[in-house]
Every structure is written in structure tokens, then in C-alpha cells.
Scaffold this active site. Sequence first.
Site, short mmCIF file in Angstrom:
data_model
loop_
_atom_site.label_atom_id
_atom_site.label_comp_id
_atom_site.label_asym_id
_atom_site.label_seq_id
_atom_site.Cartn_x
_atom_site.Cartn_y
_atom_site.Cartn_z
CB SER A 234 -0.97 -0.07 1.11
OG SER A 234 -0.15 -0.01 2.46
CE LYS A 279 -2.91 1.89 5.01
NZ LYS A 279 -2.50 1.18 3.79
#
Length: 340
Positions: A234, A279
Site C-alpha cells: 500500500s 490511515k
Amino acid sequence: MHKKLSIGIFFILAVFLIGGMYYSLPYYVSKPGMAKELAPIITVEGGYQEKGNFMLTTVRMGRANIYSYIEAKMRKYEEIYPLDMVLNEQETEEEYNVRQLHLMAASKLNAIEVAYHKAGLPVHYKYKGIYVMQVLQGMPAEGKLQAGDRVFKMDGHTFPSSKDFIEYLGKKSAGDQVTLTYSRNNEEKSVNLILQPFKDQSGKAGIGISLVDDKEISVDPEVKVRTDEIGGPSAGLMFTLEIYNQLTKNDLTKGYQIAGTGTIDPDGTVGPIGGIEQKIVAADHAGAEIFFAPNEKGAKDSNYRAALKAARDIKTKMKIVPVDTFDDAVKYLEKLPKKK
């Protein structure tokens, strides 16, 4: 008598409480991780300095115990996932960890390739073999190979790519034998395996491993990316931005704190990831001012839309920017005014 009873109850309770910490439930728990500056992690030889920062964002993922499960139930930005939503079919936790580390390695290679091509610099690959990602139960490789083994020869032959490796194996039939030469913990080993049919693929036979390329990348100037034990793909987009920024004279950060997430393909396409909401929380806590989120071509359930919703919920001032490609992120930053 009462004193002995009290001591006994206390002992039983202590055992129960301590045991709850070590008893694993069939779930994983994820929670907001960190937003980490990339300049100390990525070094391009002779690279340009930047006034702001690019940051990768992470989630913390771990096997649930009684306490972490209850905690996740009570907290908004902690998620609970059944094992089969995290692990592939027949995959062990060790194989999952190996898979995540190799996905990170592949992400770094893609990031270097995209950044250097964007900067107009050549990229060269050296194929070294394949890494074993998973060993299927009931197949010939079970008990012989394990996740993380690097196979670099088959029947004494080396191959220019994993595609050629697979094609060579695909020409063989059930009952045929192959000899694999591999390394484990820096020790060279060999093993003979007899192909057998796959249960769910009529007419096909194999040894029962999933694999990923083992290759080195060669670029000039040299670049080093140190990720320690961070796994997964990611951080691809943010790696690419940091590498490209060190390769080029004009500072794309322009003094801002810039976080984001998303996989990166060799053609520069940015792909979706899991845990985008967590996040967002991590980036906000770290003081990020801009956050790049995979747009997924405007899909209704895109990472970008989920990120935007989370940002509004936590009332952050961070700007959420949708991107489909690496070029989208670069174009946005090129138009960004310098921070005063």
C-alpha cells in the site's frame, strides 16, 4: 478458611485474565497505525532535498485476543476481520507474513521503475528465480518447501522470468519428476518432487506452490529503500513520489506535509488498499495537510469516497485528493502554491 478461599478466587481470576491475553480468537483486529516520513527511509544517491515531507501511512494488524476484540468492538476506527478475510485458502500465518513482506518488496521495485522512467532515467532488471509464497496442502511441495524459499534452478536450468519457469513446469505431466535447487537461510538445498494433479483443475498437474518473482533492479543514481518489517503493497504511490522528488530539482512537497496510500503498478496506475479510514486517522494525528487516496475511476465505493467520509467524521482540515495514476498526483503537486 475465608482467607484461603479469597486467595483461591484471586488465583483463578489472575489465571483467567492472563490467559485472555494469550488465547487467540479466530479474528484479526486492525487499528490506525502511523504516518512515517519517507525521507529517512528512502535515499537516492546525490538526490535533491525537500522542504516538506511525503509520508507513508499504515494500519496495525494483529491476531485478536479477548481484550483486543472487546476493545475493537468499542472503538470506532478499529475493525474486526474473520481469519478467512485475511488469510488465503490454506494459508498459514507464517505464509501470510512472508506474502506481505514480498508484496512490499514488489511495491518498492514498481515504485523505483515508475519514478526513474518518469525522470527519464533507464531501469534494468536481473531475474534471480522465484520466491515461494505458499505451499498447498496435499501437494508434492508440502513438507519439502516452505514460504520464503528462493528457487533458482529446476532440473539444472535457470530461467529469464517466472513465466518461463511456469511454462517449463506446465509442459510436464502428473507422475513426472522435477529437481528444484533452492536456498533457505542462505543455505543451498535441492529436492526431488513428483508432479500430481490439482484437485480443482482438471487435467493440470503441478508441485503445489504459489510464487512471486525474485529479481533485482539496477538504476543510476543508486536508490536505497529501507522498510524493515513493514509489509504489504500500500505504500507504492508514496514511495514513487519520494523517489521521483529526490531525482528532480523542483521540490514537489513545496513545504507541505503530504500523506497518502495506494498500490503502484509498473505503468503508474494507483490501486486500492484496505484500511483507508484508519490511515486517514493516522495521517491526521501526524499533522498531514494533504492526503492522496485511490480514486478507482470514480467508483461509488472507492477508497477516495471512504477517505472523504472518514475525514469529515473526524473533522480534519487535511485535504483529501483523489488519484488514479502517479501522474495525477504529480500534476496536483505541480499546481500547488508554495507553502508560506
